[in-house]
Design a protein around this motif. Structure first.
Motif, PDB file in Angstrom:
ATOM      1  N   ASP A 216      35.759  32.229  75.302  1.00 59.11           N
ATOM      2  CA  ASP A 216      37.027  31.627  75.693  1.00 59.11           C
ATOM      3  C   ASP A 216      37.829  32.590  76.566  1.00 59.11           C
ATOM      4  O   ASP A 216      38.431  32.202  77.560  1.00 59.11           O
ATOM      5  CB  ASP A 216      37.844  31.248  74.460  1.00 59.11           C
ATOM      6  CG  ASP A 216      37.305  30.004  73.771  1.00 59.11           C
ATOM      7  OD1 ASP A 216      36.482  29.298  74.373  1.00 59.11           O
ATOM      8  OD2 ASP A 216      37.701  29.741  72.617  1.00 59.11           O
ATOM      9  N   ARG A 217      37.828  33.870  76.188  1.00 58.55           N
ATOM     10  CA  ARG A 217      38.567  34.866  76.983  1.00 58.55           C
ATOM     11  C   ARG A 217      37.967  35.003  78.376  1.00 58.55           C
ATOM     12  O   ARG A 217      38.689  35.162  79.362  1.00 58.55           O
ATOM     13  CB  ARG A 217      38.581  36.215  76.269  1.00 58.55           C
ATOM     14  CG  ARG A 217      39.431  36.262  75.029  1.00 58.55           C
ATOM     15  CD  ARG A 217      39.791  37.700  74.677  1.00 58.55           C
ATOM     16  NE  ARG A 217      38.612  38.523  74.482  1.00 58.55           N
ATOM     17  CZ  ARG A 217      37.977  38.682  73.325  1.00 58.55           C
ATOM     18  NH1 ARG A 217      38.419  38.034  72.239  1.00 58.55           N
ATOM     19  NH2 ARG A 217      36.929  39.474  73.224  1.00 58.55           N
ATOM     20  N   SER A 218      36.639  34.951  78.453  1.00 57.86           N
ATOM     21  CA  SER A 218      35.989  35.053  79.760  1.00 57.86           C
ATOM     22  C   SER A 218      36.377  33.880  80.650  1.00 57.86           C
ATOM     23  O   SER A 218      36.643  34.061  81.854  1.00 57.86           O
ATOM     24  CB  SER A 218      34.470  35.080  79.573  1.00 57.86           C
ATOM     25  OG  SER A 218      33.811  35.111  80.824  1.00 57.86           O
ATOM     26  N   ARG A 219      36.445  32.690  80.078  1.00 60.02           N
ATOM     27  CA  ARG A 219      36.856  31.527  80.876  1.00 60.02           C
ATOM     28  C   ARG A 219      38.332  31.622  81.251  1.00 60.02           C
ATOM     29  O   ARG A 219      38.726  31.279  82.371  1.00 60.02           O
ATOM     30  CB  ARG A 219      36.576  30.237  80.114  1.00 60.02           C
ATOM     31  CG  ARG A 219      36.841  28.981  80.939  1.00 60.02           C
ATOM     32  CD  ARG A 219      36.115  27.790  80.405  1.00 60.02           C
ATOM     33  NE  ARG A 219      36.361  26.590  81.196  1.00 60.02           N
ATOM     34  CZ  ARG A 219      35.741  26.275  82.312  1.00 60.02           C
ATOM     35  NH1 ARG A 219      34.808  27.093  82.795  1.00 60.02           N
ATOM     36  NH2 ARG A 219      36.009  25.157  82.961  1.00 60.02           N
ATOM     37  N   LEU A 220      39.161  32.094  80.324  1.00 62.08           N
ATOM     38  CA  LEU A 220      40.582  32.269  80.629  1.00 62.08           C
ATOM     39  C   LEU A 220      40.766  33.208  81.813  1.00 62.08           C
ATOM     40  O   LEU A 220      41.642  33.000  82.657  1.00 62.08           O
ATOM     41  CB  LEU A 220      41.313  32.837  79.413  1.00 62.08           C
ATOM     42  CG  LEU A 220      41.830  31.867  78.367  1.00 62.08           C
ATOM     43  CD1 LEU A 220      42.440  32.638  77.211  1.00 62.08           C
ATOM     44  CD2 LEU A 220      42.850  30.914  78.962  1.00 62.08           C
ATOM     45  N   HIS A 221      39.953  34.261  81.850  1.00 63.45           N
ATOM     46  CA  HIS A 221      40.100  35.261  82.912  1.00 63.45           C
ATOM     47  C   HIS A 221      39.914  34.624  84.288  1.00 63.45           C
ATOM     48  O   HIS A 221      40.553  35.046  85.269  1.00 63.45           O
ATOM     49  CB  HIS A 221      39.073  36.379  82.716  1.00 63.45           C
ATOM     50  CG  HIS A 221      39.207  37.492  83.703  1.00 63.45           C
ATOM     51  ND1 HIS A 221      40.266  38.383  83.694  1.00 63.45           N
ATOM     52  CD2 HIS A 221      38.440  37.850  84.766  1.00 63.45           C
ATOM     53  CE1 HIS A 221      40.130  39.243  84.688  1.00 63.45           C
ATOM     54  NE2 HIS A 221      39.032  38.931  85.351  1.00 63.45           N
ATOM     55  N   ARG A 222      39.069  33.592  84.380  1.00 65.55           N
ATOM     56  CA  ARG A 222      38.854  32.910  85.659  1.00 65.55           C
ATOM     57  C   ARG A 222      40.103  32.187  86.125  1.00 65.55           C
ATOM     58  O   ARG A 222      40.292  31.964  87.325  1.00 65.55           O
ATOM     59  CB  ARG A 222      37.717  31.908  85.527  1.00 65.55           C
ATOM     60  CG  ARG A 222      36.343  32.511  85.328  1.00 65.55           C
ATOM     61  CD  ARG A 222      35.310  31.413  85.206  1.00 65.55           C
ATOM     62  NE  ARG A 222      35.404  30.492  86.336  1.00 65.55           N
ATOM     63  CZ  ARG A 222      34.888  29.277  86.340  1.00 65.55           C
ATOM     64  NH1 ARG A 222      34.253  28.835  85.271  1.00 65.55           N
ATOM     65  NH2 ARG A 222      35.014  28.503  87.398  1.00 65.55           N
ATOM     66  N   PHE A 223      40.961  31.816  85.177  1.00 64.80           N
ATOM     67  CA  PHE A 223      42.136  31.011  85.529  1.00 64.80           C
ATOM     68  C   PHE A 223      43.434  31.811  85.469  1.00 64.80           C
ATOM     69  O   PHE A 223      44.507  31.247  85.673  1.00 64.80           O
ATOM     70  CB  PHE A 223      42.237  29.812  84.583  1.00 64.80           C
ATOM     71  CG  PHE A 223      41.164  28.788  84.797  1.00 64.80           C
ATOM     72  CD1 PHE A 223      41.306  27.803  85.758  1.00 64.80           C
ATOM     73  CD2 PHE A 223      40.001  28.816  84.054  1.00 64.80           C
ATOM     74  CE1 PHE A 223      40.311  26.860  85.963  1.00 64.80           C
ATOM     75  CE2 PHE A 223      38.999  27.873  84.246  1.00 64.80           C
ATOM     76  CZ  PHE A 223      39.158  26.897  85.205  1.00 64.80           C
ATOM     77  N   ARG A 224      43.348  33.105  85.205  1.00 60.01           N
ATOM     78  CA  ARG A 224      44.560  33.924  85.205  1.00 60.01           C
ATOM     79  C   ARG A 224      45.113  34.014  86.614  1.00 60.01           C
ATOM     80  O   ARG A 224      44.372  34.161  87.579  1.00 60.01           O
ATOM     81  CB  ARG A 224      44.265  35.330  84.677  1.00 60.01           C
ATOM     82  CG  ARG A 224      44.133  35.432  83.179  1.00 60.01           C
ATOM     83  CD  ARG A 224      43.684  36.822  82.787  1.00 60.01           C
ATOM     84  NE  ARG A 224      44.653  37.827  83.129  1.00 60.01           N
ATOM     85  CZ  ARG A 224      45.540  38.342  82.288  1.00 60.01           C
ATOM     86  NH1 ARG A 224      45.565  37.906  81.045  1.00 60.01           N
ATOM     87  NH2 ARG A 224      46.386  39.273  82.660  1.00 60.01           N
TER      88      ARG A 224
END
Length: 311
Positions: A216-224
């Motif tokens: 989830d954190r890895s996917r969040l990083h794409r949208f930061r």
């Protein structure tokens, strides 16, 4: 257009219809730079208008940046008092000009801003590494015109407010972050983008505390949201900008973490984060050893020898 190739072929009625539809679609959208020119705004004014929701944009195709609908340009141009009204709505002023506009001393203006009564809309570090805050002139005029605020403009500040200032209270960075988050959420395209907008205001440690799943954190990083650029990476101005964009107060951090957890849960329900495919054991392709013949000395071996001897 760069990256596009022209193919030569016989033009048919179908090709003409497709071309006309494509041209009409391109004409329905324009770049943000062209939109700024058609609205009579400087680029900084246009960007601020977008941040404030005065001008609506949409993501472009294929990651080409944001774009503006032709209908949006026509809507704004049809507004009363265009373009002066639009330009006046995005006029940003600093402390000196803002204080003069409100007819108060600069020190009083700064105190009101530190107390959170005047909310900045932009900032930038100057050459002395000090933060210059900018405010909407329109909001300052409305504040000064409100009779309920007259004691704050002319009288002695209440003891409670003075004690907060003496203790070092400065809500300008936090109020700017709140305002910036509103812009990010308006521009977010989908649940993961909304979660990423909140994550962009937290440092990595606080993000990991709120979202424990590494995928989830890895996917969040794409949208930061990409950090604002003030100065070259690693410069004092860049570090100052990064500090201002990151939540500092414990209650602000706790609130953002709570929102991040909630939005990530909603995004996960909408579309789970990608995970590595589990490796299922395939068929065993190893060569099966050939069955051995009867060993010497076994009953089958003795019987074969006896038959050979009696032939």
């Amino acid at each position: 257009m760069p990256g596009h190739h022209t193919l030569t072929h016989e033009v048919t009625d179908t090709d003409t219809a497709v071309t006309e539809r494509a041209t009409g679609n391109r004409d329905a959208w324009i770049t943000t730079g062209r939109a700024a020119r058609e609205l009579g705004l400087k680029r900084t004014e246009f960007d601020l208008a977008v941040h404030l929701g005065r001008v609506r944009t949409a993501p472009g195709d294929g990651g080409e940046g944001r774009r503006v609908a032709r209908a949006e340009i026509e809507r704004l141009r049809a507004g009363a008092g265009f373009p002066e009204t639009l330009r006046r709505s995005v006029r940003a002023v600093g402390t000196t000009e803002g204080a003069a506009l409100m007819e108060v001393p600069r020190t009083r203006f700064t105190r009101l801003a530190r107390l959170g009564l005047l909310v900045p809309v932009r900032f930038y570090p100057n050459r002395y590494r000090a933060v210059v805050w900018l405010y909407l002139a329109e909001e300052l005029r409305l504040f000064a015109a409100d009779g309920k605020n007259t004691p704050l403009l002319t009288g002695r500040l209440p003891e409670g407010l003075r004690s907060q200032l003496d203790a070092g209270l400065d809500l300008r960075p936090r109020n700017w972050r709140t305002r910036h988050l509103g812009f990010l959420l308006r521009e977010a395209d989908g649940p993961w983008a909304r979660a990423g907008a909140v994550a962009s205001l937290l440092d990595p440690l606080h993000v990991s505390q709120a979202v424990t799943d590494p995928y989830d954190r890895s996917r969040l990083h794409r949208f930061r949201e990409a950090p604002l650029f003030h100065g070259s990476p690693g410069s004092p101005a860049a570090r100052l900008t990064e500090d201002l964009m990151t939540a500092q107060d414990p209650d602000e951090i706790a609130w953002l973490q709570s929102e991040l957890t909630r939005l990530t849960h909603r995004a996960r329900e909408h579309r789970p984060a990608p995970r590595p495919a589990s490796r299922c054991p395939g068929p065993d392709h190893r060569r099966t050893p050939r069955a051995a013949g009867p060993a010497r000395g076994t009953p089958r071996g003795l019987l074969a020898r006896w038959r050979r001897g009696n032939r």
